[in-house]
Enzyme design. Sequence first.
Site, short mmCIF file in Angstrom:
data_model
loop_
_atom_site.label_atom_id
_atom_site.label_comp_id
_atom_site.label_asym_id
_atom_site.label_seq_id
_atom_site.Cartn_x
_atom_site.Cartn_y
_atom_site.Cartn_z
N GLY A 1 -4.53 3.01 1.33
CA GLY A 1 -4.66 2.20 2.53
C GLY A 1 -3.41 2.13 3.39
O GLY A 1 -3.38 1.39 4.37
N THR B 1 -1.17 2.96 6.29
CA THR B 1 -1.37 3.57 7.61
C THR B 1 -0.07 3.69 8.39
O THR B 1 0.03 4.51 9.30
CB THR B 1 -2.38 2.76 8.44
N ASN C 1 0.86 -1.19 0.00
CA ASN C 1 0.00 0.00 0.00
C ASN C 1 0.89 1.24 0.00
O ASN C 1 1.84 1.32 0.80
CB ASN C 1 -0.90 -0.01 1.23
N HIS D 1 6.60 -1.56 3.82
CA HIS D 1 6.43 -2.98 4.20
C HIS D 1 5.67 -3.70 3.10
O HIS D 1 4.85 -3.09 2.40
CB HIS D 1 5.67 -3.11 5.53
P1 5GP Z 1 -0.62 -0.50 5.93
O1 5GP Z 1 -2.05 -0.14 6.28
O2 5GP Z 1 0.29 0.67 6.25
O3 5GP Z 1 -0.41 -1.05 4.57
O4 5GP Z 1 -0.24 -1.68 6.89
C1 5GP Z 1 0.11 -1.51 8.22
C2 5GP Z 1 -0.15 -2.82 8.90
O5 5GP Z 1 0.54 -2.82 10.13
C3 5GP Z 1 -1.63 -3.04 9.22
O6 5GP Z 1 -2.05 -4.25 8.60
C4 5GP Z 1 -1.66 -3.13 10.74
O7 5GP Z 1 -2.56 -4.09 11.23
C5 5GP Z 1 -0.24 -3.48 11.08
N1 5GP Z 1 0.22 -2.99 12.37
C6 5GP Z 1 0.06 -1.73 12.86
N2 5GP Z 1 0.62 -1.64 14.07
C7 5GP Z 1 1.16 -2.85 14.34
C8 5GP Z 1 1.87 -3.37 15.47
O8 5GP Z 1 2.14 -2.69 16.47
N3 5GP Z 1 2.26 -4.67 15.41
C9 5GP Z 1 2.00 -5.45 14.32
N4 5GP Z 1 2.43 -6.72 14.37
N5 5GP Z 1 1.32 -5.00 13.25
C10 5GP Z 1 0.92 -3.72 13.26
#
Ligand code: 5GP
Length: 116
Positions: A95, A97, A89, A102
């Site tokens: 999406g 966040t 993302n 990653h």
């Molecule tokens: P994005 O929305 O940026 O593509 O993905 C971020 C991801 O990180 C989300 O799926 C969210 O659930 C995960 N995430 C956010 N904070 C943490 C955390 O403290 N630990 C872990 N293991 N995952 C996290």
Amino acid sequence: MGQSVRDSNCIFCKILEKKIPATIVSEGSDHIAIRDVSPQAPSHILVIPSDHIADIREFKQSEALGKLFQTATSIAKLEQLESFRLVVNTGAEAGQTVFHLHIHLLAGRAMQWPPG
Ligand code: 5GP
Ligand code: ZN
């Protein structure tokens, strides 16, 4: 071996530094792979580069980016995932966040296309 670039306000940097806990799947000098805290599939792993890079547009090293995808693919093999989806993302509207690059590795259920 040089020091990794970190951002003290970033949750993934804190995980890389073991300041907050995570379930680690794999770890190397260039990455950490952890289980997502809010899994969107039976297998949901995040492959995170060791250096703080906000998103894929900021990743200037194509070799390192290729290696990160190879790492994600190797983890899929080790986890015996027959089919899987790799997702990056990029930008809030897409999406994203957490603004530390990653790769999501998602597997274990039928996936929809187009993604939502
Ligand atoms: P994005 O929305 O940026 O593509 O993905 C971020 C991801 O990180 C989300 O799926 C969210 O659930 C995960 N995430 C956010 N904070 C943490 C955390 O403290 N630990 C872990 N293991 N995952 C996290
Ligand atoms: Zn970071």
